[in-house]
Write a protein that holds these residues in place. Structure first.
Motif, PDB file in Angstrom:
ATOM      1  N   ILE A 112      -3.573   2.875  -6.694  1.00  0.00           N
ATOM      2  CA  ILE A 112      -5.004   2.773  -7.036  1.00  0.00           C
ATOM      3  C   ILE A 112      -5.788   3.247  -5.823  1.00  0.00           C
ATOM      4  CG2 ILE A 112      -6.896   1.212  -7.654  1.00  0.00           C
ATOM      5  CD1 ILE A 112      -4.790  -0.697  -8.837  1.00  0.00           C
ATOM      6  N   VAL A 113      -6.720   4.174  -6.015  1.00  0.00           N
ATOM      7  CA  VAL A 113      -7.530   4.706  -4.906  1.00  0.00           C
ATOM      8  C   VAL A 113      -8.218   3.544  -4.187  1.00  0.00           C
ATOM      9  CG1 VAL A 113      -9.434   6.227  -4.226  1.00  0.00           C
ATOM     10  CG2 VAL A 113      -7.935   6.886  -6.133  1.00  0.00           C
ATOM     11  N   SER A 114      -7.951   3.392  -2.882  1.00  0.00           N
ATOM     12  CA  SER A 114      -8.488   2.253  -2.138  1.00  0.00           C
ATOM     13  C   SER A 114      -9.419   2.669  -0.997  1.00  0.00           C
ATOM     14  CB  SER A 114      -7.345   1.382  -1.621  1.00  0.00           C
ATOM     15  OG  SER A 114      -7.824   0.213  -1.005  1.00  0.00           O
ATOM     16  N   TYR A 115      -8.882   3.280   0.069  1.00  0.00           N
ATOM     17  CA  TYR A 115      -9.755   3.610   1.204  1.00  0.00           C
ATOM     18  C   TYR A 115      -9.176   4.724   2.064  1.00  0.00           C
ATOM     19  CZ  TYR A 115      -6.649   0.781   4.197  1.00  0.00           C
ATOM     20  OH  TYR A 115      -5.572   0.277   4.874  1.00  0.00           O
ATOM     21  N   GLY A 116      -9.981   5.172   3.028  1.00  0.00           N
ATOM     22  CA  GLY A 116      -9.575   6.198   3.989  1.00  0.00           C
ATOM     23  C   GLY A 116     -10.619   6.258   5.091  1.00  0.00           C
TER      24      GLY A 116
ATOM     25  N   GLU B 282     -13.854   7.608   6.857  1.00  0.00           N
ATOM     26  CA  GLU B 282     -15.066   8.090   6.189  1.00  0.00           C
ATOM     27  C   GLU B 282     -15.247   9.600   6.221  1.00  0.00           C
ATOM     28  OE1 GLU B 282     -19.790   7.001   6.136  1.00  0.00           O
ATOM     29  OE2 GLU B 282     -18.380   5.532   6.919  1.00  0.00           O
ATOM     30  N   ASN B 283     -15.021  10.222   7.364  1.00  0.00           N
ATOM     31  CA  ASN B 283     -15.287  11.657   7.463  1.00  0.00           C
ATOM     32  C   ASN B 283     -14.032  12.507   7.624  1.00  0.00           C
ATOM     33  OD1 ASN B 283     -18.139  11.439   7.242  1.00  0.00           O
ATOM     34  ND2 ASN B 283     -18.184  10.652   9.327  1.00  0.00           N
ATOM     35  N   ARG B 284     -12.903  11.962   7.133  1.00  0.00           N
ATOM     36  CA  ARG B 284     -11.649  12.720   7.179  1.00  0.00           C
ATOM     37  C   ARG B 284     -10.981  12.692   5.819  1.00  0.00           C
ATOM     38  NH1 ARG B 284      -8.805   9.921  12.010  1.00  0.00           N
ATOM     39  NH2 ARG B 284      -6.941  10.526  10.904  1.00  0.00           N
ATOM     40  N   THR B 285     -10.386  13.807   5.447  1.00  0.00           N
ATOM     41  CA  THR B 285      -9.753  13.868   4.131  1.00  0.00           C
ATOM     42  C   THR B 285      -8.304  13.395   4.125  1.00  0.00           C
ATOM     43  OG1 THR B 285      -9.133  16.173   4.548  1.00  0.00           O
ATOM     44  CG2 THR B 285     -11.205  15.803   3.386  1.00  0.00           C
ATOM     45  N   PHE B 286      -7.744  13.137   5.308  1.00  0.00           N
ATOM     46  CA  PHE B 286      -6.322  12.800   5.392  1.00  0.00           C
ATOM     47  C   PHE B 286      -6.071  11.788   6.498  1.00  0.00           C
ATOM     48  CE2 PHE B 286      -2.144  13.641   7.296  1.00  0.00           C
ATOM     49  CZ  PHE B 286      -1.325  13.563   6.175  1.00  0.00           C
ATOM     50  N   PRO B 287      -5.194  10.806   6.316  1.00  0.00           N
ATOM     51  CA  PRO B 287      -4.548  10.424   5.053  1.00  0.00           C
ATOM     52  C   PRO B 287      -5.401   9.429   4.276  1.00  0.00           C
ATOM     53  CG  PRO B 287      -3.665   9.122   6.862  1.00  0.00           C
ATOM     54  CD  PRO B 287      -4.711  10.029   7.455  1.00  0.00           C
ATOM     55  N   LYS B 288      -4.962   9.084   3.058  1.00  0.00           N
ATOM     56  CA  LYS B 288      -5.658   8.104   2.231  1.00  0.00           C
ATOM     57  C   LYS B 288      -4.712   6.974   1.867  1.00  0.00           C
ATOM     58  CE  LYS B 288      -9.570  10.358   1.830  1.00  0.00           C
ATOM     59  NZ  LYS B 288     -10.898   9.867   2.141  1.00  0.00           N
ATOM     60  N   VAL B 289      -5.307   5.801   1.620  1.00  0.00           N
ATOM     61  CA  VAL B 289      -4.504   4.620   1.297  1.00  0.00           C
ATOM     62  C   VAL B 289      -4.750   4.205  -0.156  1.00  0.00           C
ATOM     63  CG1 VAL B 289      -4.058   2.196   1.875  1.00  0.00           C
ATOM     64  CG2 VAL B 289      -4.569   3.836   3.691  1.00  0.00           C
ATOM     65  N   PHE B 290      -3.653   3.889  -0.837  1.00  0.00           N
ATOM     66  CA  PHE B 290      -3.701   3.471  -2.236  1.00  0.00           C
ATOM     67  C   PHE B 290      -3.049   2.101  -2.372  1.00  0.00           C
ATOM     68  CE2 PHE B 290      -3.839   7.995  -1.973  1.00  0.00           C
ATOM     69  CZ  PHE B 290      -4.660   8.418  -3.010  1.00  0.00           C
ATOM     70  N   THR B 291      -3.600   1.263  -3.238  1.00  0.00           N
ATOM     71  CA  THR B 291      -2.982  -0.025  -3.553  1.00  0.00           C
ATOM     72  C   THR B 291      -1.675   0.243  -4.304  1.00  0.00           C
ATOM     73  OG1 THR B 291      -5.158  -1.072  -3.736  1.00  0.00           O
ATOM     74  CG2 THR B 291      -3.322  -2.219  -4.781  1.00  0.00           C
TER      75      THR B 291
ATOM     76  N   LYS C 222       0.833  -1.215   0.000  1.00  0.00           N
ATOM     77  CA  LYS C 222       0.000   0.000   0.000  1.00  0.00           C
ATOM     78  C   LYS C 222       0.863   1.259   0.000  1.00  0.00           C
ATOM     79  CE  LYS C 222      -3.746  -2.490   2.202  1.00  0.00           C
ATOM     80  NZ  LYS C 222      -4.772  -2.576   3.210  1.00  0.00           N
ATOM     81  N   ILE C 223       0.269   2.370  -0.415  1.00  0.00           N
ATOM     82  CA  ILE C 223       0.947   3.667  -0.405  1.00  0.00           C
ATOM     83  C   ILE C 223       0.098   4.632   0.421  1.00  0.00           C
ATOM     84  CG2 ILE C 223       1.620   5.675  -1.820  1.00  0.00           C
ATOM     85  CD1 ILE C 223       2.183   3.774  -4.123  1.00  0.00           C
ATOM     86  N   CYS C 224       0.759   5.401   1.255  1.00  0.00           N
ATOM     87  CA  CYS C 224       0.102   6.392   2.105  1.00  0.00           C
ATOM     88  C   CYS C 224       0.266   7.769   1.456  1.00  0.00           C
ATOM     89  CB  CYS C 224       0.767   6.372   3.478  1.00  0.00           C
ATOM     90  SG  CYS C 224       0.004   7.450   4.705  1.00  0.00           S
TER      91      CYS C 224
ATOM     92  N   PRO D 244      -6.294   6.213 -10.686  1.00  0.00           N
ATOM     93  CA  PRO D 244      -4.838   6.111 -10.522  1.00  0.00           C
ATOM     94  C   PRO D 244      -4.225   7.225  -9.691  1.00  0.00           C
ATOM     95  CG  PRO D 244      -5.344   7.129 -12.626  1.00  0.00           C
ATOM     96  CD  PRO D 244      -6.674   6.860 -11.966  1.00  0.00           C
ATOM     97  N   LEU D 245      -3.222   6.866  -8.901  1.00  0.00           N
ATOM     98  CA  LEU D 245      -2.350   7.844  -8.257  1.00  0.00           C
ATOM     99  C   LEU D 245      -1.120   7.930  -9.153  1.00  0.00           C
ATOM    100  CD1 LEU D 245      -1.818   9.573  -5.587  1.00  0.00           C
ATOM    101  CD2 LEU D 245      -0.387   7.626  -4.886  1.00  0.00           C
ATOM    102  N   VAL D 246      -0.992   9.046  -9.870  1.00  0.00           N
ATOM    103  CA  VAL D 246       0.054   9.177 -10.889  1.00  0.00           C
ATOM    104  C   VAL D 246       1.244   9.941 -10.313  1.00  0.00           C
ATOM    105  CG1 VAL D 246       0.590  10.018 -13.210  1.00  0.00           C
ATOM    106  CG2 VAL D 246      -1.708   9.155 -12.702  1.00  0.00           C
ATOM    107  N   CYS D 247       2.382   9.267 -10.244  1.00  0.00           N
ATOM    108  CA  CYS D 247       3.611   9.853  -9.712  1.00  0.00           C
ATOM    109  C   CYS D 247       4.713   9.670 -10.744  1.00  0.00           C
ATOM    110  CB  CYS D 247       4.029   9.162  -8.419  1.00  0.00           C
ATOM    111  SG  CYS D 247       2.690   8.887  -7.215  1.00  0.00           S
ATOM    112  N   ASN D 248       5.414  10.740 -11.072  1.00  0.00           N
ATOM    113  CA  ASN D 248       6.516  10.674 -12.042  1.00  0.00           C
ATOM    114  C   ASN D 248       6.089  10.018 -13.359  1.00  0.00           C
ATOM    115  OD1 ASN D 248       8.192  11.717  -9.963  1.00  0.00           O
ATOM    116  ND2 ASN D 248       8.504   9.657  -9.168  1.00  0.00           N
TER     117      ASN D 248
END
Length: 229
Positions: free
Chosen positions: A186-190, A192-201, A156-158, A176-180
């Motif tokens: 890949i947008v996965s989860y976070g 529910e009522n907070r914008t930070f942080p988020k987890v990506f596959t 996972k990516i934070c 997609p989470l596009v870096c470089n």
């Protein structure tokens, strides 16, 4: 960028995804897992998803596979591969994004971009127009502390906007989470009522699985092979 329209017995909902080969799209497993019998339509080349734009290409997906070890409890292995038939046509609005190699990492502090047609506020406001935000890759310990058991470092990516002003939300899953210039996440989860942080596959971790599944695709007799452009 791909928009996934998913129908089941209880209704219709959307997810994001991305084209990385002319016959293949990646998205999140949780978009279809546990939803019963589903029908999936993939739209490429869209800006306003509520309109029939000339740039759009639509596909009714007959074959898709979610990771065999996907967990609905921890969102572990939250990845899904969809096969497009016929292949997508490469145009100004539709092009492929590269994937990272298996040993390629993205460092904390890297500024990445993520896009989608998801809700634009906690109140549930929806967007028909594709929107994009910049999110910074965060130190792994931040998500480990925030999500405890469900956060696995290697797969996972934070990431997120520390100021909490911008984020992914409902309906952005699978995008997609596009870096470089590559789709690292890949947008996965976070929360529910907070914008930070988020987890990506973490896409690089699943590169061998993706390659193995692509080998099972039925060859399509078209002049442009996936590696020809």
């Amino acid at each position: 960028m791909a928009s996934l329209s998913i129908r089941n017995e209880t209704g219709k909902y959307r997810c994001g995804g991305f084209l990385f080969r002319l016959d293949a799209v990646l998205s999140a497993a949780h978009c279809v897992a546990g939803k019963g019998k589903v029908n999936i339509t993939v739209t490429l080349g869209a800006h306003n998803i509520s309109k029939k734009e000339l740039s759009q290409q639509k596909f009714h997906v007959g074959h898709w596979v979610i990771h065999p070890n996907y967990s609905r409890d921890t969102f572990e292995n939250d990845i899904m591969l969809l096969e497009l038939k016929p292949r997508a046509k490469k145009t100004k609005e539709v092009s492929r994004i590269r994937l990272p190699s298996h040993d390629e990492n993205v460092e904390p502090g890297t500024l990445c971009r993520v896009a989608g047609w998801g809700e634009t506020s906690l109140m549930g406001n929806k967007s028909s127009v594709l929107r994009e935000v910049s999110l910074k890759v965060q130190n792994e310990e931040l998500c480990k502390k925030s999500f405890k058991r469900s956060y696995l470092l290697q797969s996972k990516i934070c990431a997120g906007d520390k100021d909490g002003k911008k984020s992914t939300y409902c309906g952005d899953s699978g995008g997609p989470l596009v870096c470089n210039g590559k789709a690292h996440g890949i947008v996965s989860y976070g929360h529910e009522n907070r914008t930070f942080p988020k987890v990506f596959t973490r896409v690089s971790y699943f590169e061998p699985w993706i390659r193995g599944e692509l080998r099972k695709f039925v060859p399509q007799d078209l002049p442009d092979s996936p590696s020809s452009d």
